[in-house]
Every structure is written in C-alpha cells, then in structure tokens.
Design an enzyme around this catalytic site. Structure first.
Site, mmCIF file in Angstrom:
data_model
loop_
_atom_site.group_PDB
_atom_site.id
_atom_site.type_symbol
_atom_site.label_atom_id
_atom_site.label_comp_id
_atom_site.label_asym_id
_atom_site.label_seq_id
_atom_site.Cartn_x
_atom_site.Cartn_y
_atom_site.Cartn_z
ATOM 1 N N ARG A 160 119.077 50.643 40.645
ATOM 2 C CA ARG A 160 119.863 49.346 40.716
ATOM 3 C C ARG A 160 119.062 48.512 40.155
ATOM 4 O O ARG A 160 118.198 47.789 40.909
ATOM 5 C CB ARG A 160 120.254 48.936 42.121
ATOM 6 C CG ARG A 160 120.721 47.801 42.299
ATOM 7 C CD ARG A 160 121.626 47.762 43.517
ATOM 8 N NE ARG A 160 120.579 47.695 44.794
ATOM 9 C CZ ARG A 160 120.072 46.683 45.282
ATOM 10 N NH1 ARG A 160 119.477 45.482 44.399
ATOM 11 N NH2 ARG A 160 119.155 46.775 46.373
ATOM 12 N N HIS A 169 122.051 43.580 44.651
ATOM 13 C CA HIS A 169 123.014 44.637 45.678
ATOM 14 C C HIS A 169 124.345 44.233 45.370
ATOM 15 O O HIS A 169 125.328 44.983 44.956
ATOM 16 C CB HIS A 169 122.568 44.712 46.929
ATOM 17 C CG HIS A 169 123.587 45.316 48.108
ATOM 18 N ND1 HIS A 169 123.625 46.760 48.071
ATOM 19 C CD2 HIS A 169 124.473 44.595 48.551
ATOM 20 C CE1 HIS A 169 124.593 47.041 48.967
ATOM 21 N NE2 HIS A 169 125.423 45.788 49.192
ATOM 22 N N TYR A 212 112.701 40.998 48.043
ATOM 23 C CA TYR A 212 112.154 42.298 48.806
ATOM 24 C C TYR A 212 111.451 43.255 47.606
ATOM 25 O O TYR A 212 111.017 44.378 48.096
ATOM 26 C CB TYR A 212 113.021 42.960 49.589
ATOM 27 C CG TYR A 212 114.412 43.292 48.878
ATOM 28 C CD1 TYR A 212 114.642 44.126 48.068
ATOM 29 C CD2 TYR A 212 115.538 42.368 49.146
ATOM 30 C CE1 TYR A 212 115.751 44.431 47.441
ATOM 31 C CE2 TYR A 212 116.608 42.512 48.461
ATOM 32 C CZ TYR A 212 116.854 43.875 47.540
ATOM 33 O OH TYR A 212 118.032 43.944 47.110
#
Ligand SMILES: Cc1ncc(C[n+]2csc(CCOP(=O)(O)OP(=O)(O)O)c2C)c(N)n1
Length: 354
Positions: free
Chosen positions: A252, A256, A265
């Site tokens: 990805r 998200h 993160y």
C-alpha cells in the site's frame, strides 16, 4: 513465489491474452491511479468526507477481474474499485457515491468509497473486517448447489487473516468444496500493524494447507502473474475442484485511508523501495516491448480520463442531496407512526432554513 513479468517487464511464459485486453487492463490501472489522486484531493479540500486509495495495488484488482467472467461474483474488501470499471461501469456512478448525492444508488447512506454495484456483480463491501470471506464461501456454495457454473472471488488483506471469519470461511469452503477464490492482498500493513505482528507463519499462503486447500504465493505487482494464477484457480473451481487460496505480495503506497498518516509508523525509505516496484510501470514496459503502448497513447489516455473525472465531479457536486425522506425509507414496508412523526418534524425544521 509465482512471477511471470520480471520487474523490467520481460517474460518467457506469458498466458494467452488478446492484445486489446492487455491494453484495456493497462488503461484501467491508470484510471484507478488517477482516480485515487483526485479522490484524495477532494477529501483534503473538504468536498467529500472520506477516501480509500488503492495506489500500488492496481495489478491485483485488474488482473483478477480480467481472468474471470462477468457473471462471476466479486466480494471486495475496499481497495478494488477498478473491477467495476473493467466491467463497464461509468466513473459517474462511483463519483456520485463519493458525494452521496441524489444519483447515488446507496442514497448517501454509506461511507464514501464503500460502494457495491449490482450490475457489475460487485457486492457491497462490509466495514467489519473479514465478513466478506464467509459471505463469498456461502454464496459460492449456493451457486454450486444450483449447478450454476459461476464462482465467487473474495478480496481481503493480511490483517483480515487474523479475523474469525477467515477461519470460518476457509474451513467451510474447503470442507464443502465451494467454487471460491480466496484472494489475500498482502500489502504488508493493516493500518499501523506490520505483517510481522500479524502472523508468525512464514507465508500467509501456508495457512491454506491447514484447511486442506491448495494455495500459493504470487507477485501481486505483476498483473500477468495475477491473471495466470486466477485463471487457473477459476478453471479448477468451475470444474468442481473446489476453492483456491492466493496470497498476492504487494504494497500500500498511500495512506490506509484519508484518516491515516503512515509517516507515524513506517519509514519513507520502505515506501520508496516499493515505489520502484510500481505495478503500472512494470506493465507499461511490457506493453511498450510488445509495441502496444507509447508516450503518445499514455498522454492521450491520461487526458481523456482526467477530463472524464473532472466532468463527473462537476456533475456530482452540482446534483443535490437525496430527498430527506430517504433517511426514513427502505426499512419498513409500512412506515410506523413514530417515524412518520419524526419525518414531519424534520421537514418543518428544514423549512426554517430554506
Ligand atoms: C472487525 C474490525 N476490526 C477492526 C476494524 C478497523 N480496521 C479497519 S481497516 C483495518 C485494517 C485491515 O487491514 P488489512 O486486512 O491488512 O487490509 P488493508 O486495509 O491493508 O487493505 C482495521 C483494523 C474493522 N473495520 N473491523
């Protein structure tokens, strides 16, 4: 791991795909990418509420749909909208849903991007992770029972393999030999949870063995490899040989959703490594090597898609919201008295601001 197209776009063992389909597959991948760019901008400008990008994951969705029949049913996760375009649904249909306007087939009731399209056999995505896995197994069981030669294909992420429904769906399908393709998009992250915190298995594909189901790991950024794996699985399922599990390795590249900030993160260097493996660039090299694509075609196609997106956005934005009654309709055949009263109150309240 199955890989048919090397990162430089070469292959020695390509499946037979007509040239016009190869070009359509590429065009749809580019369309999905351009739509993502627009969707994110619209959300940032406050014009739509939410957007779910699939940037970096275009090869999985388009490779799968190209290998299936239009009569097969897709149970999406939420990053597979290219499938409906491949099946002929216009951009306007989806963009109306983003705006939740009067032309939205969901009547503005759903989170934007969580859209099902009946005409494309594309089931409504369910927000609770994993629920589509049991739905796909059950529907396939019903189809086989009715002796229909259709199959179901279900998309889910690496995170969804930790859901209860993953176990129930895989077990049910394998025991009852349902014609289902379980398609896991291992994009390395479940929001902020990395794959290493999701499973201790060496490969997600290994999990299929535990259910007595055949399965394999494939390069999910190689659209030709995705096509080949799905076609083989579909042929088996249609012959009554039961379900098949595919773990597609991909990444990805974006957030998200528009509610996420991946910089919190993960390292930029990781993203850059995967950007170099962009599935669109790889497929473009393959098509250029075959003489099916060039800079001029790229420019023309991008201009065409961007124009269509802009026109659809203008039209969607100019279309008013659904009638206020739709907040209350489609639940009861006969609307109960207390809802009728609330609807009347709401209409009066609305009139005060008109
Ligand atoms: C049952 C449930 N738990 C938690 C969530 C919140 N949630 C939404 S998406 C997501 C991550 C899913 O990750 P993955 O299955 O890997 O798919 P991806 O988003 O990476 O495509 C989570 C935890 C949810 N929607 N449903």
């Amino acid at each position: 791991m199955r890989q048919v197209l090397t990162p430089d776009g070469n292959t020695s063992k390509e499946p037979k795909i007509p040239n016009k389909d190869l070009v359509k597959m590429y065009e749809m991948m580019v369309q999905v990418r351009l739509l993502d760019e627009k969707g994110i901008r619209l959300q940032r400008q406050g014009r739509i509420g939410f957007y779910v990008p699939s940037t970096g994951q275009e090869a999985t969705q388009i490779g799968l749909v190209a290998a299936l029949k239009d009569s097969d049913w897709i149970f999406p996760s939420y990053r597979e909208i290219g499938i409906v375009f491949y099946r002929g649904i216009p951009l306007q249909h989806i963009i109306d849903q983003w705006f939740g306007n009067a032309n939205d087939t969901h009547k503005g009731r759903r989170l934007s991007c969580l859209v099902g399209v009946r005409e494309a056999n594309f089931v409504n995505p369910s927000a609770p992770i994993g629920t589509q896995i049991v739905q796909a197994a059950g529907v396939a069981y019903g189809m086989a029972h009715k002796k229909e030669k259709k199959i179901t294909a279900v998309f889910f992420g690496d995170g969804a393999t930790s859901s209860n429904d993953f176990h129930s769906g895989m077990n049910f399908a394998s025991v009852l030999k349902t014609p289902t393709i379980f398609f896991c998009q291992n994009n390395q992250w479940a929001i902020s949870v990395p794959l290493s915190r999701q499973t201790a298995s060496e490969k997600i594909a290994d999990k299929a063995k535990g259910y007595g189901m055949p399965g394999e790991q494939i390069d999910g950024n190689d659209i030709i490899g995705v096509f080949a794996a799905v076609k083989e699985a579909a042929d088996k399922a249609r012959k009554g040989e039961g379900p098949y599990f595919i773990e597609a390795i991909t990444y990805r590249l974006g957030p998200h959703t528009t509610s996420d900030d991946p910089k919190k993160y993960r390292e930029d260097s990781e993203v850059e490594q995967w950007r170099a493996k962009d599935p669109i660039l790889r497929f473009r090299k393959f098509l250029e090597n075959k003489g099916l694509w060039d800079d001029k075609k790229e420019k023309t196609w991008r201009e065409e898609v961007l124009k269509e997106i802009d026109e659809a956005v203008d039209k969607a934005e100019a279309t008013g919201p659904p009638e206020i009654d739709t907040i209350f309709t489609d639940v009861y055949k006969e609307m109960p008295w207390h809802l009728k009263e609330q609807l009347e109150d709401l209409k009066q309240f609305k009139r005060r601001y008109e």
